[in-house]
Structures are given as C-alpha cells and as structure tokens.
Design an enzyme around this catalytic site. Structure first.
Site, PDB file in Angstrom:
ATOM      1  N   ARG A 176       0.852  -1.212   0.000  1.00 53.22           N
ATOM      2  CA  ARG A 176       0.000   0.000   0.000  1.00 53.22           C
ATOM      3  C   ARG A 176       0.874   1.244   0.000  1.00 53.22           C
ATOM      4  NH1 ARG A 176      -3.230  -3.862   2.231  1.00 53.22           N
ATOM      5  NH2 ARG A 176      -5.085  -4.158   0.925  1.00 53.22           N
ATOM      6  N   ASP A 205      -0.010  -6.447  -3.680  1.00 51.80           N
ATOM      7  CA  ASP A 205      -1.422  -6.159  -3.392  1.00 51.80           C
ATOM      8  C   ASP A 205      -2.006  -5.369  -4.557  1.00 51.80           C
ATOM      9  OD1 ASP A 205      -3.949  -5.680  -1.909  1.00 51.80           O
ATOM     10  OD2 ASP A 205      -2.763  -6.380  -0.213  1.00 51.80           O
ATOM     11  N   HIS A 276      -6.615  -9.530  -4.341  1.00 54.46           N
ATOM     12  CA  HIS A 276      -5.603  -8.492  -4.084  1.00 54.46           C
ATOM     13  C   HIS A 276      -4.547  -8.480  -5.194  1.00 54.46           C
ATOM     14  CE1 HIS A 276      -7.011  -7.013  -0.227  1.00 54.46           C
ATOM     15  NE2 HIS A 276      -7.256  -8.247   0.151  1.00 54.46           N
ATOM     16  N   ASP A 345      -6.696 -14.175   0.993  1.00 52.65           N
ATOM     17  CA  ASP A 345      -7.737 -13.412   1.696  1.00 52.65           C
ATOM     18  C   ASP A 345      -8.580 -12.598   0.719  1.00 52.65           C
ATOM     19  OD1 ASP A 345      -5.348 -11.951   1.149  1.00 52.65           O
ATOM     20  OD2 ASP A 345      -6.032 -10.333   2.460  1.00 52.65           O
ATOM     21  N   GLU A 346      -9.789 -12.299   1.150  1.00 53.33           N
ATOM     22  CA  GLU A 346     -10.640 -11.275   0.531  1.00 53.33           C
ATOM     23  C   GLU A 346     -10.619 -11.340  -1.004  1.00 53.33           C
ATOM     24  OE1 GLU A 346     -10.604  -7.706   3.732  1.00 53.33           O
ATOM     25  OE2 GLU A 346      -8.770  -7.839   2.535  1.00 53.33           O
ATOM     26  N   ASP A 439      -2.646  -1.080  12.532  1.00 54.81           N
ATOM     27  CA  ASP A 439      -3.210   0.104  11.876  1.00 54.81           C
ATOM     28  C   ASP A 439      -4.392   0.639  12.686  1.00 54.81           C
ATOM     29  OD1 ASP A 439      -3.977  -2.485  10.990  1.00 54.81           O
ATOM     30  OD2 ASP A 439      -5.071  -1.670   9.289  1.00 54.81           O
ATOM     31  N   TRP A 487      -0.847  -2.767   8.347  1.00 58.98           N
ATOM     32  CA  TRP A 487      -1.305  -2.441   6.992  1.00 58.98           C
ATOM     33  C   TRP A 487      -1.150  -0.946   6.813  1.00 58.98           C
ATOM     34  CZ3 TRP A 487      -2.065  -6.688   4.194  1.00 58.98           C
ATOM     35  CH2 TRP A 487      -2.339  -7.886   4.872  1.00 58.98           C
ATOM     36  N   THR A 488      -0.646  -0.530   5.660  1.00 55.09           N
ATOM     37  CA  THR A 488      -0.118   0.832   5.581  1.00 55.09           C
ATOM     38  C   THR A 488      -0.966   1.813   4.757  1.00 55.09           C
ATOM     39  OG1 THR A 488       1.294   0.162   3.733  1.00 55.09           O
ATOM     40  CG2 THR A 488       2.262   0.053   5.945  1.00 55.09           C
ATOM     41  N   GLU A 489      -2.251   1.508   4.581  1.00 57.51           N
ATOM     42  CA  GLU A 489      -3.070   2.451   3.808  1.00 57.51           C
ATOM     43  C   GLU A 489      -2.958   3.885   4.347  1.00 57.51           C
ATOM     44  OE1 GLU A 489      -4.103  -0.532   4.882  1.00 57.51           O
ATOM     45  OE2 GLU A 489      -5.520  -1.452   3.475  1.00 57.51           O
TER      46      GLU A 489
HETATM   47  C1  ACM Z   1      -6.239  -9.158   5.748  1.00 54.68           C
HETATM   48  O1  ACM Z   1      -6.248  -8.318   6.656  1.00 54.68           O
HETATM   49  N1  ACM Z   1      -6.929  -8.975   4.635  1.00 54.68           N
HETATM   50  C2  ACM Z   1      -5.452 -10.358   5.875  1.00 54.68           C
END
Ligand code: ACM
Length: 572
Positions: A176, A205, A276, A345-346, A439, A487-489
């Site tokens: 990110r 990602d 992702h 994931d996701e 985060d 997570w660096t958003e």
């Molecule tokens: C995640 O936080 N999507 C692993």
C-alpha cells in the site's frame, strides 16, 4: 526507574504451585527488560564495566552474535572488543550448549565473571545478546559514543530465559505504501531488539507489486507505481497527487534476507493470490478476467479497500505464478523461509460469477462453485510448494473449501479460523484483526492521526492471548505463536509506521516471548514500569513511537479523514 540491585534477591519470577510461571517480579522490573525473561537474579557481585581491554571470546557457532556485538556495542561505546582467550579476565564469552532449547539462553554477568552467555543454538546466543544490550542502558542503542562517554556497565545478574512461542512475528505491508530497503533493514533491527523472529513481508497487493521478477519485468515496470493515492481512509475526499512507488531489486531482497538470517529472523514472503491482484493484472492484463472487464485499462489501484479485479482461473495464470514463485523460492531460501505465504484473503467472487470462462472452469474442474475455484488455486500452490520442500501458509479464508494437508493458517478474521484449523491438526499463527492489527487506533481521543478501527491500546495488546480459551491441549500445540500486522493504507511514511507500531509491538513481543499469566492477571503496571527504560532505548534508536501521553503535535494529522469503529471489538 528504581534499582533494587544492591542486595541479592530471589528468583525474580514467581511460580505458582502448579509450576506455572506468573508475573515478572522486582529484579526484572528493576532491570527494565522487555520482553521479560523467565528468571533473573541479582548475584551481589559488583557490576562488570566494559573498557578498551574487554575481549570477546566467541565459541563455535556464535559468529553471528560475535559480529553483531562488535558492530553494535563496539560502535555504541567505541570499544574494540578484540578477540580474547577463554577464561581470561574481563571477557564477554559466547558459547552454545545443545542441552538448552534452541532459543534458550543463560546469561551471567559481574565483575568476577565478565559476561558468560550460553545459548541452545546460535539463535539462542543472539537472543541473549539482545538482553545484554538492554542491560547496558540506552547508550547501547546509539551508533557512536557520547562524549563524555558513560562507562558501559552490566549489573551483576544471572538470567535464565526461553521463549513461549516459536513464531513471534511482525507483518509489514509494503504494497500500500512502499518501505525503502534501508527502512526494512531498520525494522529487522527493531524486531531483533525485541526478540521477535518472523518478518512477514507483504510484497504484493492491488496497489503495488514490490519484488523484481526477472521473467515478468512489467510486474515492477508497471505494477510498482501508481500516479496518485487516496490520502486517508477511502471515505476521505483527499488525494495525494504525487506518484507513489518503489520496489526491491533481487539483490535488495537477497540483502534483506541475509540481514534477517544474520539476526536469526525468518522471512515469510507473501505473494497474494487469487485476490488483491489488481497491480499484477494492470501489468499483465491476461492475468485478469478479460471476458468480463477490459483489464488492459487497469492501473495499480489508487484507492483502498478490496479490488474486484481477481486472477482468472486459467492454466496460463498458474504457469505465470509458478514462474513468480520459482524466483521467490530462489530469493528466499528454505533455511530462512520454510513458509511461503500465498495470501488467499478477501477474494471477491463477482467476476468469476459473471465470467463464462470461470464458469466453464468450475464445471471442467468439478469444483462446484466459485469457492471451489479459490480452493483450487490454493491447493495447486500447496502441492507445488510442498514438492519443493516448503510449507504453504495463507490467511484463514484458505480454510474455505478445505485446507490442504500441511498448510498453515494466519488467523486474522478472529480466533475462529485458527481454532478450526488447529483442531483439525493444522499449524496456526494467531493475529486477529480485532486484537493485533497495528493500523487500528491506539486511543479514543480526537488527536489520534487518521484514526481507523477499534481502539487497541498498549494495555489491550499486552492482554492479548494467542491461545484462545477452550482450545484442546493438542490443538493448542498447533498454535505456533502470534504476530502483529501493520497495513499501511493510512501510514504513508516511516513516521506514521513508527507511531502505529511502537510501543505496541513491544507488548506483542512480550506476549509472544514471555510466559505471562492469563490476560486478566497480567501485571500491566509492571510492564509500564519496564517500558520507561525501554522508551529511552527507543529514543536512542530514533523510533517515533506514540508517547504514553498521546501524539506530539507533529504526530497528529488534522483534517485527514479516518474511520474509527466504536465500542469494544467483538471476540470472534
Ligand atoms: C487481511 O487483513 N486482509 C489479511
């Protein structure tokens, strides 16, 4: 800090009748060690003072610690730490003893003995050297001596120590926002200082691809940068119009891996599939679902969230990623990276639902539905990695459709995925979002920079328990440990990462290393007392942590929208 070192004190860690370790006690508090060791005893000897005549005696297998001590303490105090003779006066002696567990160590210091450091393996010696550095005071965390130089002094102690968990980790999202190589090396130094031993390197990602892959140069040529970036949470209406990007060359990665290995830190490279993946698809449009979207029009994403652009379930895509993973395995050798993370994931299923090609694949492969396709991807790479002597690890979505044998799980959506996996005999790393996502904001006050998620204070992290209650004893043995994820958003630079990660990673390190009692019984006041000297160490290292009193003016980000969640996080 109050020192109680003038009289010998009893074993510093109380033991309950069942033999279970409870809270760290006075000597450990006085020494200010973080994470707390199992036992520490003040011996009553005089302190050991290092000077120009102090020698370093490194037994077989202790070379990494010898190099590290000379480079680190030598620089901090301007000492040569010349090679010396075993049993000589004024020595720092390093040795291994296979009777100890691999990361276990014993450290004895005093005027009469010098320093004797014995580890169960080279890693154990290195962990003990981190304790030695902490015993030497904050000056040991500087890179050159102050003038006038304080005398480097080690209190007279005996320490016995070993970790609770073999997996004590930190995940950094460099996709990110890119983290320059020098800062990655600095993170590794910080992990080492906290006796953490796993660096989970989130390298790809939707918003960026960060590792050079020679056979697919556009992954970084196109996928490593974006023309602009959402500033703040995705609900914010601000944009940073500065192009953002960066990647690690293969030599950068080799350097990072070697630097980690020298510190006995494992690196877990993550290439996230099949979701992702927008940055990869922007670089190579044939990776996407071209029968439902014009993938040639994509760029790496400039916003946050979960992109709908996922990999197409084709043989071409499998071959492409086998090529990627071949280079990844070459860059991250098995000794440093026995685990390879494939994300999982996701992965939104909308494109596969709309894609005639994906639907035809579901029928052809006999996998039932879109969930089956996701599982097909993961199983393919599980077999592929296993055949090459590695172990697959993925986020807990890889449980859906059945976990391949031997695969391990990063349990992030809560405890539930980890419990299910551990009860089924799979290894698990507990890192639930509700508890250890760094985060998430650290306080409920209005000054927290770009506040997102639930409030997770230092104390909350200190009271996080990686082994959920009710897990059977056998399943509990499958909990390899824990890691905190950053997570660096909303962390575009080093200052913001430092602020979110520290001091909470110090609490996580103690949770992972020290045999703490059940969460409610943990001595947070004692931890707070030990954090005082620890903040001085972090200051000497130049870490921009969140001070206990809240953000300093330059750590605030007024006007940049966040997305705080209210109330206590659910335990799931
Ligand atoms: C995640 O936080 N999507 C692993």
């Amino acid at each position: 800090m109050h020192r109680h070192t003038d009289t010998p004190s009893e074993a510093a860690t109380a033991t309950d009748p069942a033999g279970t370790t409870t809270a760290p006690t006075d000597t450990i508090t006085a020494l200010g060690l973080v994470p707390a060791p199992s036992r520490a005893r003040a011996t009553g000897d005089a302190a050991f003072v290092l000077d120009d005549t102090t020698t370093l005696v490194a037994g077989p297998g202790t070379g990494s610690t010898e190099r590290w001590l000379r480079a680190t303490l030598g620089a901090a105090f301007g000492l040569p730490l010349a090679p010396g003779r075993e049993g000589g006066p004024g020595t720092v002696e390093l040795r291994t003893d296979p009777a100890l567990a691999p990361e276990e160590y014993r450290l004895t210091a005093g005027a009469a003995t010098g320093v004797r450091l014995t580890g169960g393996s080279p890693a154990g010696v290195f962990r003990g050297a981190q304790t030695l550095r902490q015993l030497l005071g904050p000056g040991a965390f500087r890179r050159a001596p102050l003038a006038p130089a304080p005398r480097p002094t080690v209190p007279a102690v005996e320490i016995e120590d070993a970790p609770r968990f073999p997996w004590r980790g930190f995940m950094l999202d460099v996709a990110r926002h890119f983290t320059p190589k020098d800062d990655v090396l600095r993170h590794l130094d910080l992990l080492a200082a906290h006796k953490l031993n796993v660096f989970h390197f989130h390298l790809s990602d939707d918003q960026g691809w960060r590792v050079e892959i020679e056979r697919h140069p556009r992954l970084t040529g196109t996928g490593a940068w974006r023309p602009r970036t959402k500033y703040g949470h995705r609900a914010s209406d601000l944009w940073d119009e500065t192009p953002h990007g960066g990647f690690y060359t293969q030599d950068d990665i080799r350097e990072i891996v070697a630097y980690a290995a020298e510190r006995h830190i494992r690196v877990v490279p993550e290439i996230d599939i099949p979701g992702h993946s927008q940055a990869a698809i922007a670089a190579y449009p044939e990776l996407g679902n071209r029968d439902v979207v014009d993938t040639a029009a994509l760029t790496p994403w400039d916003n946050w969230g979960v992109s709908p652009h996922v990999l197409a379930p084709t043989e071409t895509v499998l071959r492409f990623y086998e090529g990627v993973f071949e280079e990844i395995l070459d860059l991250f050798p098995a000794e440093v990276s026995p685990f390879v993370h494939v994300g999982g994931d996701e992965c939104p299923k909308d494109q596969w639902k709309a894609s005639p090609l994906a639907q035809a694949r579901i029928a052809e492969l006999g996998v039932g539905d879109e969930e089956g396709l996701q599982s097909w991807f993961i199983r393919h790479f599980d077999r592929w990695l296993t055949a090459r002597g590695r172990r697959l690890i993925g986020w807990d979505e890889i449980l859906e459709g059945g976990l391949p044998e031997g695969a391990a799980v990063s349990s992030w959506r809560g405890y539930a995925g980890g419990i299910a996996a551990a009860e089924a005999g799979h290894d698990v790393v507990m890192c639930p979002v509700q508890q250890v996502y760094l985060d998430y904001r650290q306080d409920g006050g209005p000054d927290e920079p770009v506040p997102i998620g639930y409030v997770r204070t230092l104390e909350d992290v200190y009271r996080f328990e990686p082994v959920p209650p009710g897990l059977s004893e056998e399943a509990a043995r499958h909990v390899l440990g824990t890691q905190a994820n950053a997570w660096t958003e909303v962390m575009p630079d080093r200052a913001r990462v430092d602020y979110q990660v520290y001091p909470r990673l110090a609490a996580l390190a103690e949770v992972a290393w020290s045999a703490l009692p059940a969460p409610a019984a943990r001595d947070f006041a004692g931890f707070t007392a030990r954090m005082e000297p620890h903040y001085a160490r972090l200051d000497a290292l130049g870490v921009g942590y969140r001070p206990p009193g809240g953000p300093l003016p330059w750590q605030r980000r007024p006007g940049i929208g966040g997305h705080p969640l209210e109330g206590a996080p659910p335990v799931v």
